[in-house]
Design a protein around this motif. Sequence first.
Motif, PDB file in Angstrom:
ATOM      1  N   VAL A 141      27.543   5.260 -43.174  1.00  0.00           N
ATOM      2  CA  VAL A 141      28.539   6.298 -42.899  1.00  0.00           C
ATOM      3  C   VAL A 141      29.568   5.812 -41.868  1.00  0.00           C
ATOM      4  N   PRO A 142      29.163   5.238 -40.720  1.00  0.00           N
ATOM      5  CA  PRO A 142      30.165   4.749 -39.778  1.00  0.00           C
ATOM      6  C   PRO A 142      31.054   3.653 -40.358  1.00  0.00           C
ATOM      7  N   GLU A 143      30.495   2.779 -41.192  1.00  0.00           N
ATOM      8  CA  GLU A 143      31.302   1.714 -41.797  1.00  0.00           C
ATOM      9  C   GLU A 143      32.361   2.293 -42.729  1.00  0.00           C
ATOM     10  N   LEU A 148      38.132   4.107 -43.664  1.00  0.00           N
ATOM     11  CA  LEU A 148      39.121   5.144 -43.932  1.00  0.00           C
ATOM     12  C   LEU A 148      40.154   5.243 -42.805  1.00  0.00           C
ATOM     13  N   GLU A 149      39.699   5.055 -41.588  1.00  0.00           N
ATOM     14  CA  GLU A 149      40.641   5.135 -40.468  1.00  0.00           C
ATOM     15  C   GLU A 149      41.534   3.899 -40.404  1.00  0.00           C
ATOM     16  N   SER A 150      40.948   2.728 -40.614  1.00  0.00           N
ATOM     17  CA  SER A 150      41.743   1.503 -40.476  1.00  0.00           C
ATOM     18  C   SER A 150      42.697   1.298 -41.651  1.00  0.00           C
ATOM     19  N   ALA A 160      34.189  13.723 -46.018  1.00  0.00           N
ATOM     20  CA  ALA A 160      32.794  13.955 -46.392  1.00  0.00           C
ATOM     21  C   ALA A 160      32.306  12.665 -47.025  1.00  0.00           C
ATOM     22  N   ILE A 161      31.293  12.037 -46.432  1.00  0.00           N
ATOM     23  CA  ILE A 161      30.893  10.669 -46.772  1.00  0.00           C
ATOM     24  C   ILE A 161      29.398  10.626 -47.072  1.00  0.00           C
ATOM     25  N   ALA A 199      33.215   9.003 -50.913  1.00  0.00           N
ATOM     26  CA  ALA A 199      33.777   9.898 -49.907  1.00  0.00           C
ATOM     27  C   ALA A 199      34.812  10.814 -50.531  1.00  0.00           C
ATOM     28  N   LEU A 200      34.953  11.970 -49.918  1.00  0.00           N
ATOM     29  CA  LEU A 200      36.045  12.903 -50.176  1.00  0.00           C
ATOM     30  C   LEU A 200      36.868  12.993 -48.901  1.00  0.00           C
TER      31      LEU A 200
END
Length: 557
Positions: A141-143, A148-150, A160-161, A199-200
Motif C-alpha cells: 500500500v505505501p509503495e 501515485l503521488e510521485s 483506495a488501494i 487502486a481507485l
Amino acid sequence: MLHNPSPLLTVDLEGSTTVETDIEAASERYIGGRGLATKLAHDRIPFDADPLGPENRLIFTTGPMQTATMSFTGRMNCTAVSPLTDGLVSSNAGGFMSRNFADTGYGAIEFTGRADELTIVHVTDEGVEFEAVPDLEGATVPETAAYLESEHGIESDKTAIIGPAGENGVRFASIMTTEERAFGRGGLGAVMGSKNVKALTVEGDSRLELEIPATQMEIHREAATDDHIMKRQGTVAVMDLANEMDGLPSYYFSEQSFEGVEGINGDAVERKKYKKGTCSSCAFACKLPTRDEERGVETEGPEFEVAMAFGSNSGVDDIVDVMISNELCDRYGLDSISAGNTIAAYLDSEDEFGNTDLIHDLVEKIAYREGIGDTLAEGIARAHEELGVGNWSVKGMDFAAHEGRVLHGQALSYAVANRGADHMYATFYSVEYPLVEASEAMEPIGMDGKAERLIERENLMALNDSGIVCKFSRDYMNEERYEALFGADFEELLEVGAQTVTLERHFNNQRGFDDSDDVLPYEIPELDRGIEEYYELRGWNDGVVPDEALPDDPLAA
C-alpha cells in the motif's frame, strides 16, 4: 428527507467503458452510503454471483452528510458479496477520502467485470482514465501510494488501494485509504483484486451543496470541546473494563481475561501516541498515531479490536509488538482483526502463543499466500479443521473483541447479524458495559428485552451508515438531532435502516442463508428464545424474509 441525489458511475473494467445512471429515486428512499449501496447490490448483483468472479460488483458510496462540515462525517461505504462470508457485506472506512469522492460529482461508483491487466482507475469530474500498472504487481500500500503521488501528484487521501493481500485473493484482504484507514471487514480488498484493480483515485470540484441545518455546528462544537477519553486512547480505552468483567478474549478465545493486559491497554497505547489523529472535518480526533523510536515502528493504532486479536488472543503483552502487527496489516492490505484472530488460531494449533517473530512472519506469509499462509488466507471458518482448532466465527466472519459470553445482547447480535460476528453491526456492547447513559443501559446477562432493543440498534446503525455518520457520535446525537439533520421523523429514518437490513437478509437468503447460519460456537442461556423473538419482530420466517416483508421498489415503473 436529506439524501445525496448524485448519479451512479458504472465502470466496466472488461471493456474500459463507463455509464452514468440516475439513481435519485433510490437515494431518496435509502439516503446514501450503505442503504443506497445495499439497494444497488440487491438489484444489480446476481444472487448466485461468485464473490471473486466478474459478475460481483464492488460499490463505493458516499452520503449527504459528506457535503457538511460536521464532526463524525469523514467516512464512506463500500459494498459487495464477501469472499469471507459469501453474503452481502458493507464496510465503512474513515480518513479523508469521502469528501474527495463527493468532489467527483458521483454519489456511487461501481466496478463490474475484470480488467485484462492490473489497472488504476482515475475518476474525476471530467472523466475516467484507465492506467495499466503491471509494474505495481505485488506492491505494498505505501509503495502504491508513493507511486501515485510521485507520478500523478495524487495524495493518499484521494485513493483506495489494495496491497498484495487483495491481489492474492486473501479472503480478509482490506481496501486501504489514506494509507492507514481500512474498508476492513469482509474481504472487499480481495473483490477489488479479483477485478485486477490496484487502486481507485478520486478528484474534482463538483461536490453538491446540500442545505444542512445549523444543528451540525452544535454537534461540531461539542465534539471539539468535550474531554472524552477516546480522544486520548481511542476504543482501546475499554480494554480494562472488558478484562475486569471477564470479557476479554484471550489465547484464541479459550480464556476471557488476560494477565498481561496492562501491557496492551489504553494507558499503554496513550504512552505511544505522539500527536492527534482525526478524520475529515472531525474535531473529535479519536485516532491514534503511535510510534516507538527504539524499535522503529510508526502506525495508527492499535484500536481495541486489534489489541485483542494481536494482543490477548495471541498471548502478546507488549503494545509495540501489536503496533508492528498493525503496521504490517496496513502495509499489505489485511483486515487486522481477522488477520490477528486467524494467526491466533494457528498459534493455538502449534502451542506458540506469544511468539511475536512468528506472528509478524505469518502476516507477510498470509499476504503472499506462502506456505502455511496459503491456508490461513482462507480465514478461520475454512482453515480451522486443518489446524485442528475450534471454528470461532459466525457466517465465516471471526469474532470481534466484545465478549458475547458475558454480554448476552452482543451475543445475540453476533448470531443474527447479516455480516456475521462483527461488533459494529449493532454496537450492542455499548448498552451492556455500559458506555451509554444509565437510562439507556441494559444488564449484560439475560435475554429479556434484548431482541427488540437489538432491532432498534441495527436499524440505527444502518441509518448512520447511510447518512453517513460515524457510530462514535452516539454521545452527541439524539432523536431531535437526527430529525433536524435529515429532515424527517425519527421513526421514518429508522425505517430506512430496517429496509436496509431486510434487503441484506433477503439477498443472503437467495444465496442459501437461513436460521441454520444464525448460530454461535458457545452456549448462551435463552439464546434460542432471543433469536425467535428477533425473527418474529422482524417478520421473518426461520431467518428468511418472506416476499410480503420486502420493501416496495422505488425504482419500479
